[in-house]
Design a protein around this motif. Structure first.
Motif, short mmCIF file in Angstrom:
data_model
loop_
_atom_site.label_atom_id
_atom_site.label_comp_id
_atom_site.label_asym_id
_atom_site.label_seq_id
_atom_site.Cartn_x
_atom_site.Cartn_y
_atom_site.Cartn_z
N ALA A 1 44.81 34.70 57.35
CA ALA A 1 45.37 34.08 58.55
C ALA A 1 46.20 35.05 59.38
O ALA A 1 46.55 34.75 60.53
CB ALA A 1 46.21 32.86 58.17
N TYR B 1 47.26 23.84 63.11
CA TYR B 1 47.02 23.85 61.66
C TYR B 1 47.48 22.53 61.03
O TYR B 1 46.78 21.95 60.20
CB TYR B 1 47.76 25.02 61.02
CG TYR B 1 47.82 24.94 59.51
CD1 TYR B 1 46.67 25.06 58.74
CD2 TYR B 1 49.03 24.69 58.86
CE1 TYR B 1 46.72 24.96 57.36
CE2 TYR B 1 49.08 24.58 57.48
CZ TYR B 1 47.93 24.72 56.73
OH TYR B 1 47.98 24.60 55.38
N TRP C 1 50.46 29.81 55.29
CA TRP C 1 49.54 30.69 56.02
C TRP C 1 48.89 31.69 55.06
O TRP C 1 47.70 31.97 55.16
CB TRP C 1 50.28 31.45 57.12
CG TRP C 1 50.63 30.68 58.34
CD1 TRP C 1 51.87 30.48 58.86
CD2 TRP C 1 49.73 30.03 59.25
NE1 TRP C 1 51.82 29.74 60.02
CE2 TRP C 1 50.50 29.45 60.28
CE3 TRP C 1 48.35 29.87 59.29
CZ2 TRP C 1 49.94 28.74 61.33
CZ3 TRP C 1 47.78 29.16 60.34
CH2 TRP C 1 48.58 28.61 61.35
N TYR D 1 50.68 26.70 64.82
CA TYR D 1 51.13 25.86 63.71
C TYR D 1 50.85 24.37 63.94
O TYR D 1 50.37 23.69 63.02
CB TYR D 1 52.60 26.10 63.42
CG TYR D 1 53.03 25.56 62.06
CD1 TYR D 1 52.46 26.07 60.90
CD2 TYR D 1 53.97 24.54 61.95
CE1 TYR D 1 52.81 25.57 59.65
CE2 TYR D 1 54.34 24.04 60.71
CZ TYR D 1 53.76 24.56 59.56
OH TYR D 1 54.11 24.06 58.33
N PHE E 1 54.20 36.19 59.32
CA PHE E 1 53.75 35.07 60.12
C PHE E 1 54.93 34.56 60.94
O PHE E 1 55.96 34.17 60.38
CB PHE E 1 53.19 33.96 59.23
CG PHE E 1 52.09 34.44 58.31
CD1 PHE E 1 50.80 34.59 58.78
CD2 PHE E 1 52.36 34.77 56.99
CE1 PHE E 1 49.79 35.04 57.94
CE2 PHE E 1 51.36 35.22 56.15
CZ PHE E 1 50.07 35.36 56.62
N ASP F 1 41.35 30.09 58.75
CA ASP F 1 41.63 30.56 60.10
C ASP F 1 40.37 30.59 60.97
O ASP F 1 40.45 30.41 62.19
CB ASP F 1 42.28 31.95 60.06
CG ASP F 1 41.50 32.94 59.22
OD1 ASP F 1 41.04 32.57 58.14
OD2 ASP F 1 41.33 34.09 59.66
#
Length: 359
Positions: free
Chosen positions: A110, A218, A101, A215, A93, A229
């Motif tokens: 994700a 999220y 994640w 990010y 990631f 996701d």
């Protein structure tokens, strides 16, 4: 009358006759963690069985699974392994907290959000969950990429066909696409467009690139999302609806489309094109129709007659599923796969006749 054509003659023909447009690879990506090795291999098997053009598999997997994938794929017969190439990648990631994640919704799921960032040399691909089965050539969904207009860069199916009983329309605590949201288990992506687009968002007035957005998005919504996701993708396309192409439900057919009564009109008319066995239905007895398809493809010996060793056993298994709502509509599950098998045999007849004519 069924005709079985032995493929031994195919070795006489050049690759471009056996697999037209073989140089033009169709890219298929999947993410496998934990106990998803077998599911992933059966999904890849269904892709290879029916597709026409060459396939390029991008398998993202935990380190412990890499040797298992390599071992199993080497065991496949050469008549099938020459139809594809593959790469196995570690789970990575590029932004934010990797452990966060990795634990979002399902293990490693994700990772799909980072495909545009990792696969920089790939223009377009089809992402699928491990619990997907292809009942017709990937070539057919790949053609949808050509239907994108100038702003569309991804394609998914609706999460539900009936808004009043859909999950997002009843329970979501965050923005989502359209009236029912979309399901990300089968997702076409034009990665070049995704990389080059500035996305509208709810965080800053100006646009953000895909990687810049992930990010912060999220962080803003992590306390409000349930499906990980997929929820983030719904939020992204809520703010950027012009970027999404919505394909019909037969391309992502799930238990929800029949377990409360048949509600996917496209599958009723054309048959299921891609089966998505979410809810773990391949591994329990709640939806035996889905389990039957999974087991028959799993157990099919590569070189056997498709009708005798796949289609007829499937018909037989379906007789034991008529006590369920999904089992009462066998034609929905069988129509497309029967048509696909007939085309496979037509192609083999052409190869056979071509080999005899030449030699």
């Amino acid at each position: 009358t069924l005709i079985y054509i032995n493929m031994e003659f195919s070795s006489c023909l050049p690759q471009y006759l056996l697999y037209p447009s073989s140089l033009q690879c169709m890219h298929l990506a999947v993410v496998a963690c934990g106990d998803r090795l077998e599911e992933t291999l059966i999904m890849l098997k269904s892709a290879v069985l029916f597709s026409n053009r060459r396939l390029c598999f991008h398998i993202f997997a935990e380190d412990s699974l890499k040797p298992e994938f390599e071992k199993k794929l080497r065991e496949w017969p050469s008549s099938y392994t020459k139809k594809f190439e593959y790469n196995i990648y570690p789970i990575t990631f590029s932004v934010g907290n990797a452990q966060e994640w990795k634990k979002l919704f399902k293990p490693c799921a994700a990772q799909r959000l980072f495909l545009p960032v990792i696969l920089k040399d790939v223009d377009s691909l089809l992402y699928v969950d491990t619990d997907v089965l292809f009942l017709r050539p990937i070539d057919d969904i790949w053609h949808i990429l050509k239907e994108f207009n100038s702003t569309q860069l991804a394609a998914m199916a609706p999460e539900h066909e009936i808004p009043k009983i859909g999950w997002y329309s009843r329970f979501a605590r965050h923005p989502y696409y359209g009236t029912t949201g979309v399901n990300s288990g089968v997702m076409l992506m034009n990665l070049t467009r995704i990389r080059n687009t500035q996305f509208k968002n709810s965080m800053i007035p100006s646009g953000l690139t895909w990687e810049e957005m992930l990010y912060p998005l999220y962080q803003k919504y992590k306390n409000y999302i349930t499906w990980g996701d997929q929820d983030l993708l719904n939020i992204i396309f809520y703010f950027n609806p012009e970027c999404l192409y919505v394909f019909p439900c037969q391309w992502n057919y799930r238990p929800d489309h029949c377990m409360y009564g048949s509600n996917c009109k496209g599958a009723e008319e054309e048959g299921v094109s891609i089966l998505h066995g979410n809810r773990g239905v391949y591994h329990d007895d709640k939806q035996p129709t889905f389990k039957a398809l999974y087991e028959v493809i799993r157990d099919f010996p590569f070189e056997d007659n498709l009708f005798q060793s796949l289609y007829y056993p499937l018909q037989s298994k379906f007789l034991d599923t008529v006590h369920t709502l999904c089992g009462r509509i066998p034609q929905v599950f069988l129509k497309q796969i029967e048509k696909t098998m007939k085309k496979v045999y037509e192609n083999r007849v052409i190869v056979y006749l071509g080999a005899n004519h030449r030699y």
